[in-house]
Scaffold this motif. Structure first.
Motif, PDB file in Angstrom:
ATOM      1  N   CYS A  21      -5.988  11.722   2.063  1.00  0.00           N
ATOM      2  CA  CYS A  21      -5.954  11.558   0.611  1.00  0.00           C
ATOM      3  C   CYS A  21      -6.366  10.119   0.314  1.00  0.00           C
ATOM      4  N   VAL A  22      -7.569   9.953  -0.228  1.00  0.00           N
ATOM      5  CA  VAL A  22      -8.201   8.641  -0.335  1.00  0.00           C
ATOM      6  C   VAL A  22      -8.171   8.126  -1.776  1.00  0.00           C
ATOM      7  N   PHE A  23      -7.852   6.833  -1.923  1.00  0.00           N
ATOM      8  CA  PHE A  23      -8.015   6.154  -3.207  1.00  0.00           C
ATOM      9  C   PHE A  23      -8.692   4.819  -2.923  1.00  0.00           C
ATOM     10  N   SER A  24      -9.170   4.173  -3.988  1.00  0.00           N
ATOM     11  CA  SER A  24      -9.770   2.851  -3.850  1.00  0.00           C
ATOM     12  C   SER A  24      -8.709   1.814  -4.190  1.00  0.00           C
ATOM     13  N   ILE A  25      -8.560   0.811  -3.334  1.00  0.00           N
ATOM     14  CA  ILE A  25      -7.577  -0.243  -3.619  1.00  0.00           C
ATOM     15  C   ILE A  25      -7.981  -1.053  -4.854  1.00  0.00           C
ATOM     16  N   CYS A  26      -9.241  -0.875  -5.300  1.00  0.00           N
ATOM     17  CA  CYS A  26      -9.751  -1.607  -6.465  1.00  0.00           C
ATOM     18  C   CYS A  26      -9.580  -0.822  -7.772  1.00  0.00           C
ATOM     19  N   GLU A  27      -9.056   0.388  -7.682  1.00  0.00           N
ATOM     20  CA  GLU A  27      -8.947   1.262  -8.861  1.00  0.00           C
ATOM     21  C   GLU A  27      -7.554   1.854  -8.923  1.00  0.00           C
ATOM     22  N   TYR A  28      -6.721   1.320  -9.805  1.00  0.00           N
ATOM     23  CA  TYR A  28      -5.337   1.793  -9.873  1.00  0.00           C
ATOM     24  C   TYR A  28      -5.266   3.267 -10.263  1.00  0.00           C
ATOM     25  N   GLU A  29      -6.169   3.686 -11.136  1.00  0.00           N
ATOM     26  CA  GLU A  29      -6.169   5.081 -11.586  1.00  0.00           C
ATOM     27  C   GLU A  29      -6.368   6.047 -10.415  1.00  0.00           C
ATOM     28  N   SER A  30      -7.236   5.673  -9.477  1.00  0.00           N
ATOM     29  CA  SER A  30      -7.475   6.553  -8.321  1.00  0.00           C
ATOM     30  C   SER A  30      -6.209   6.674  -7.471  1.00  0.00           C
ATOM     31  N   PHE A  31      -5.409   5.602  -7.443  1.00  0.00           N
ATOM     32  CA  PHE A  31      -4.123   5.641  -6.727  1.00  0.00           C
ATOM     33  C   PHE A  31      -3.164   6.586  -7.449  1.00  0.00           C
ATOM     34  N   GLN A  32      -3.117   6.491  -8.782  1.00  0.00           N
ATOM     35  CA  GLN A  32      -2.246   7.394  -9.550  1.00  0.00           C
ATOM     36  C   GLN A  32      -2.619   8.855  -9.304  1.00  0.00           C
ATOM     37  N   ARG A  35       2.253  -2.655  -0.942  1.00  0.00           N
ATOM     38  CA  ARG A  35       3.668  -2.246  -0.841  1.00  0.00           C
ATOM     39  C   ARG A  35       3.933  -1.003  -1.676  1.00  0.00           C
ATOM     40  N   GLU A  36       3.266  -0.910  -2.828  1.00  0.00           N
ATOM     41  CA  GLU A  36       3.438   0.278  -3.675  1.00  0.00           C
ATOM     42  C   GLU A  36       2.852   1.513  -2.984  1.00  0.00           C
ATOM     43  N   ALA A  37       1.678   1.343  -2.367  1.00  0.00           N
ATOM     44  CA  ALA A  37       1.048   2.456  -1.650  1.00  0.00           C
ATOM     45  C   ALA A  37       1.909   2.866  -0.457  1.00  0.00           C
ATOM     46  N   ALA A  38       2.435   1.883   0.273  1.00  0.00           N
ATOM     47  CA  ALA A  38       3.293   2.177   1.435  1.00  0.00           C
ATOM     48  C   ALA A  38       4.567   2.892   0.987  1.00  0.00           C
ATOM     49  N   ALA A  39       5.108   2.498  -0.169  1.00  0.00           N
ATOM     50  CA  ALA A  39       6.313   3.149  -0.692  1.00  0.00           C
ATOM     51  C   ALA A  39       6.030   4.610  -1.042  1.00  0.00           C
ATOM     52  N   ARG A  40       4.853   4.867  -1.616  1.00  0.00           N
ATOM     53  CA  ARG A  40       4.483   6.256  -1.937  1.00  0.00           C
ATOM     54  C   ARG A  40       4.359   7.073  -0.645  1.00  0.00           C
ATOM     55  N   ALA A  41       3.731   6.499   0.359  1.00  0.00           N
ATOM     56  CA  ALA A  41       3.587   7.202   1.641  1.00  0.00           C
ATOM     57  C   ALA A  41       4.969   7.499   2.240  1.00  0.00           C
ATOM     58  N   THR A  42       5.885   6.553   2.128  1.00  0.00           N
ATOM     59  CA  THR A  42       7.244   6.775   2.635  1.00  0.00           C
ATOM     60  C   THR A  42       7.901   7.929   1.886  1.00  0.00           C
ATOM     61  N   ASP A  43       7.734   7.957   0.546  1.00  0.00           N
ATOM     62  CA  ASP A  43       8.262   9.073  -0.254  1.00  0.00           C
ATOM     63  C   ASP A  43       7.688  10.402   0.220  1.00  0.00           C
ATOM     64  N   TRP A  44       6.427  10.384   0.566  1.00  0.00           N
ATOM     65  CA  TRP A  44       5.745  11.608   0.987  1.00  0.00           C
ATOM     66  C   TRP A  44       5.962  11.918   2.470  1.00  0.00           C
ATOM     67  N   ASN A  45       6.636  11.022   3.157  1.00  0.00           N
ATOM     68  CA  ASN A  45       6.878  11.195   4.590  1.00  0.00           C
ATOM     69  C   ASN A  45       5.556  11.251   5.373  1.00  0.00           C
ATOM     70  N   CYS A  46       4.652  10.336   5.023  1.00  0.00           N
ATOM     71  CA  CYS A  46       3.370  10.253   5.739  1.00  0.00           C
ATOM     72  C   CYS A  46       3.048   8.774   5.945  1.00  0.00           C
ATOM     73  N   GLN A  47       1.932   8.510   6.620  1.00  0.00           N
ATOM     74  CA  GLN A  47       1.526   7.126   6.862  1.00  0.00           C
ATOM     75  C   GLN A  47       0.542   6.656   5.801  1.00  0.00           C
ATOM     76  N   TYR A  48       0.542   5.329   5.591  1.00  0.00           N
ATOM     77  CA  TYR A  48      -0.440   4.702   4.706  1.00  0.00           C
ATOM     78  C   TYR A  48      -1.308   3.771   5.543  1.00  0.00           C
ATOM     79  N   ILE A  49      -2.620   3.937   5.417  1.00  0.00           N
ATOM     80  CA  ILE A  49      -3.555   3.102   6.176  1.00  0.00           C
ATOM     81  C   ILE A  49      -4.653   2.620   5.234  1.00  0.00           C
ATOM     82  N   GLU A  50      -5.002   1.340   5.340  1.00  0.00           N
ATOM     83  CA  GLU A  50      -6.119   0.820   4.554  1.00  0.00           C
ATOM     84  C   GLU A  50      -7.379   0.808   5.416  1.00  0.00           C
ATOM     85  N   THR A  51      -8.481   1.242   4.802  1.00  0.00           N
ATOM     86  CA  THR A  51      -9.747   1.368   5.524  1.00  0.00           C
ATOM     87  C   THR A  51     -10.861   0.665   4.749  1.00  0.00           C
ATOM     88  N   SER A  52     -11.962   0.468   5.440  1.00  0.00           N
ATOM     89  CA  SER A  52     -13.199   0.044   4.790  1.00  0.00           C
ATOM     90  C   SER A  52     -14.340   0.812   5.436  1.00  0.00           C
TER      91      SER A  52
END
Length: 194
Positions: A88-99, A137-154
């Motif tokens: 499940c991919v979002f852009s770290i530059c676009e808050y809406e994509s994270f939402q 930290r917000e993305a990592a917190a969401r991943a924790t809620d979902w019981n999955c991992q959060y990884i940043e990529t390029s």
């Protein structure tokens, strides 16, 4: 006759989800071909298959790169049903994509009725950290809620690209193994009283 000599190569089905323009296709193409594609037409839905060696075993990865655009929402459910794991991919530059990742997670859970499906939250475009709009930290917190991992990529620098696909395949493989184990135990547990 005898045992089958040709062993079937395992196939792992990965589905890319996320809003349009977050780099799902760029990640997929970087993983598949080692290319970074700057300009890319919005995806309808493209499927890629690649033979790889995973944990010293040959296997195949099948990646379905879905469209982020809403007009394809109707066919999305069918794609979700065919998936064994999701990036499940979002852009770290676009808050809406994270939402929007919450909507994708909810849709997948609804369609599959399964909260344990292999799933990784991916913050893409890490090379553009100076334009960051999503706090890790917000993305990592969401991943924790979902019981999955959060990884940043390029997709541009290839940061964590192989790692994120490898991790997801490992999760898929572990799930398949535990399903086989449960099946085996179920068969063993059945006895017939005459």
């Amino acid at each position: 006759m005898g045992k089958k000599t040709t062993q079937e190569v395992p196939l792992h089905k990965v589905i890319m989800v996320g809003s349009g323009g977050v780099g799902k296709s760029a990640l997929t193409l970087q993983y598949m071909y080692g290319d970074f594609v700057e300009e890319y037409d919005p995806t309808k839905a493209d499927s890629y298959r690649k033979k790889i060696t995973f944990d010293n075993q040959p296997c195949q990865i099948d990646i379905l790169d879905t469209a982020g655009q809403e007009e394809y929402a109707a066919i999305r459910d069918n794609y979700y049903r065919s998936g064994e794991g999701f990036l499940c991919v979002f852009s770290i530059c676009e808050y809406e994509s994270f939402q929007h990742t919450q909507e994708f997670k909810d849709q997948i859970s609804r369609v599959l009725d399964d909260d344990k499906v292999p799933f990784i939250l991916v913050g893409n475009k890490a090379d553009l950290s100076q334009r960051r709009k999503v706090d890790p930290r917000e993305a990592a917190a969401r991943a924790t809620d979902w019981n999955c991992q959060y990884i940043e990529t390029s997709a541009k620098t290839r940061q964590n690209v192989d790692e994120v696909y490898t991790l997801l395949m490992r999760l898929i493989q572990e799930r398949k193994q535990s399903a086989k184990e449960r099946e085996r135990k179920k068969k063993k547990g059945k006895c017939v009283i005459l």
